[in-house]
Design a protein around this motif. Structure first.
Motif, PDB file in Angstrom:
ATOM      1  N   LEU A   1      33.571  39.199  42.102  1.00 37.34           N
ATOM      2  CA  LEU A   1      34.239  38.685  40.905  1.00 37.34           C
ATOM      3  C   LEU A   1      33.550  38.997  39.571  1.00 37.34           C
ATOM      4  CD1 LEU A   1      36.022  35.360  41.921  1.00 37.34           C
ATOM      5  CD2 LEU A   1      36.861  37.701  41.769  1.00 37.34           C
ATOM      6  N   PRO A   2      32.217  39.186  39.555  1.00 36.20           N
ATOM      7  CA  PRO A   2      31.618  39.629  38.292  1.00 36.20           C
ATOM      8  C   PRO A   2      32.207  40.949  37.781  1.00 36.20           C
ATOM      9  CG  PRO A   2      29.913  38.863  39.784  1.00 36.20           C
ATOM     10  CD  PRO A   2      31.194  38.865  40.558  1.00 36.20           C
ATOM     11  N   HIS A   3      32.855  41.709  38.650  1.00 37.95           N
ATOM     12  CA  HIS A   3      33.436  42.982  38.224  1.00 37.95           C
ATOM     13  C   HIS A   3      34.922  42.874  37.924  1.00 37.95           C
ATOM     14  CE1 HIS A   3      29.628  44.671  39.289  1.00 37.95           C
ATOM     15  NE2 HIS A   3      29.747  44.288  40.537  1.00 37.95           N
ATOM     16  N   LEU A   4      35.398  41.664  37.751  1.00 38.73           N
ATOM     17  CA  LEU A   4      36.818  41.464  37.490  1.00 38.73           C
ATOM     18  C   LEU A   4      37.248  42.100  36.167  1.00 38.73           C
ATOM     19  CD1 LEU A   4      39.390  40.196  38.557  1.00 38.73           C
ATOM     20  CD2 LEU A   4      38.809  38.093  37.333  1.00 38.73           C
ATOM     21  N   ASP A   5      36.416  41.986  35.149  1.00 39.12           N
ATOM     22  CA  ASP A   5      36.764  42.618  33.869  1.00 39.12           C
ATOM     23  C   ASP A   5      36.881  44.127  34.023  1.00 39.12           C
ATOM     24  OD1 ASP A   5      34.950  40.346  31.635  1.00 39.12           O
ATOM     25  OD2 ASP A   5      37.005  40.307  32.395  1.00 39.12           O
ATOM     26  N   ALA A   6      35.947  44.718  34.765  1.00 35.64           N
ATOM     27  CA  ALA A   6      35.999  46.166  34.991  1.00 35.64           C
ATOM     28  C   ALA A   6      37.297  46.535  35.701  1.00 35.64           C
ATOM     29  CB  ALA A   6      34.795  46.618  35.813  1.00 35.64           C
ATOM     30  N   ALA A   7      37.660  45.722  36.686  1.00 39.73           N
ATOM     31  CA  ALA A   7      38.902  45.972  37.426  1.00 39.73           C
ATOM     32  C   ALA A   7      40.095  45.901  36.478  1.00 39.73           C
ATOM     33  CB  ALA A   7      39.053  44.949  38.561  1.00 39.73           C
ATOM     34  N   TYR A   8      40.090  44.878  35.641  1.00 42.19           N
ATOM     35  CA  TYR A   8      41.209  44.694  34.721  1.00 42.19           C
ATOM     36  C   TYR A   8      41.265  45.808  33.686  1.00 42.19           C
ATOM     37  CZ  TYR A   8      44.429  42.530  31.470  1.00 42.19           C
ATOM     38  OH  TYR A   8      45.500  42.288  30.665  1.00 42.19           O
TER      39      TYR A   8
END
Lengths: 182, 250
Positions: free
Chosen positions: A13-20
């Motif tokens: 989940l820390p990479h959610l922004d990257a995913a978005y």
């Protein structure tokens, strides 16, 4: 909270922004970036048990990209648009290629922030995605190669071409010319 | 770009070269005008990107949706239920509706246990259906002032829908559902990772079951004012009864 959930929250989940961010740069209407990301996170969570050790961010972004591709092909199939040959998957969608832009329309009242976004959005997807992964996610050539599923040499040539196009169009914009997209 | 070294210069720019290769490239750059110019262009383009390209971050709504989705995924699925496949989030409404009904039908067969009271089985199935489909909540809100009026416009009854976050029961929204021939209003709570559905419909005259447990799901029913209620969850029975107590005080 289960162990898997705890691990997933801590590692993925820390990479959610990257995913978005990646989804936002890939996705066009009628597809929705939120939907793509939710689908990708669900699939990532479902297969998280079998994920071991390697770097989570490229793994998650690969899933995002695949979810986008699947959804993209579905919409194209629905519209009856023939898909390009899959030997090297390119997403050159005729709808994405803008013809001669009205020089006045491009120069009038666009602040430079929106201009560059617009220029990047216009680029063919194969250039756009490697630029996003390199410049915005700071990924190495090897990581980009894994996420996109192409050889490192292709990553390099796409980056070179994408950067050249961006620069070229930026200057053309300033002069009111029409854009080069490939 | 006429020089053969251009991709190498780019690799140098992207920090991909090891120390000795980097040194060689630096020497080349001192002697090659084209490559020096390329490097300047690469740096200028990067500056432009850093300055002008927005980095899009996931909003709170998306994060909430994802949190709830993971809660459902975490709490709802047992290894046996996995056999019936997983709902996808962005299929067209028709497709997912048909899929959800097929799943519910399959599940009903799977869960079938002869019931002295058909209400119990029906409520249990409705609870499971809500967890398995993407139709847990029709109106998303932790505010009674949003949920209760929504019921008034969409269901036959309008049960109290208070948020009990302080006591550990977070109101997450409401839903219209069908249970045992009744059109029910469902108040949906979250207790930790568990979903609690509180089904409410117009009070009847028959006796309601009191407390039931089936396959790890607990149910508690009561009649109050002019409504019949059934609360269902896979949280502990004590926790469920605590929420029932809070609801009764409304």
């Amino acid at each position: 909270m289960t162990d898997r959930r705890r691990r997933f929250e801590a590692q993925a989940l820390p990479h959610l922004d990257a995913a978005y961010n990646l989804a936002r740069w890939l996705v066009r209407p009628p597809l929705d970036a939120d939907d793509i990301v939710q689908d990708a996170v669900l699939r990532a969570y479902q297969s998280f048990d079998s994920f071991r050790g390697e770097d989570v961010k490229p793994w998650l972004l690969t899933i995002v990209r695949n979810c986008f591709l699947t959804a993209f092909k579905q919409t194209k199939r629905k519209e009856g648009v023939p898909l390009p040959d899959d030997s090297e998957i390119t997403l050159v969608d005729p709808a994405l290629i803008v013809g001669d832009l009205d020089p006045e329309a491009t120069v009038i009242q666009m602040d430079s922030h929106r201009e560059l976004s617009g220029l990047l959005s216009e680029l063919a997807p194969e250039f756009r995605e490697v630029l996003v992964l390199r410049e915005m996610e700071d990924m190495s050539y090897g990581e980009i190669a894994r996420v996109v599923g192409i050889p490192i040499g292709t990553v390099m040539s796409r980056l070179a071409r994408g950067r050249a196009l961006l620069k070229e169009n930026w200057h053309l914009n300033a002069q009111g010319g029409s854009h080069v997209l490939q | 770009m006429s020089c053969n070294e251009s991709l190498r210069v780019q690799a140098y720019f992207d920090g991909e070269l090891d120390a000795s290769a980097a040194m060689q490239t630096e020497q080349h750059l001192e002697n090659c005008v084209d490559c020096a110019s390329l490097l300047a262009d690469l740096e200028a383009t990067r500056e432009l990107i850093r300055r002008d390209l927005p980095y899009h971050r996931a909003g709170t709504a998306l994060r909430e949706d994802i949190r709830e989705m993971l809660n459902r995924e975490e709490g709802a699925y047992t290894p046996r239920q996995r056999r019936f496949g997983r709902p996808r989030l962005f299929l067209s409404g028709a497709a997912s509706g048909a899929g959800a009904m097929a799943l519910a039908a399959a599940l009903a067969v799977f869960l079938y246990v002869p019931q002295p009271d058909p209400l119990v089985g029906d409520v249990m199935n409705a609870h499971l259906r809500s967890l398995m489909s993407d139709h847990l909540i029709d109106v998303v809100s932790s505010d009674r002032h949003t949920v209760k009026p929504w019921f008034a416009g969409h269901t036959d009854v309008s049960p109290p829908a208070a948020d009990f976050s302080k006591e550990g029961y977070k109101l997450v929204g409401g839903r219209a559902d069908y249970v045992d021939g009744h059109r029910a209003a469902v108040v949906v709570y979250r207790h930790g990772a568990h979903v609690i559905n509180i089904f409410a419909w117009a009070a009847g005259t028959e006796k309601l079951p009191n407390e039931e447990t089936q396959k790890g799901y607990h149910m508690a029913c009561w009649r109050s004012a002019d409504l019949d209620y059934c609360a269902v969850s896979d949280t502990g029975m004590d926790e469920l009864l605590d929420l029932v107590r809070l609801m009764k005080q409304q």
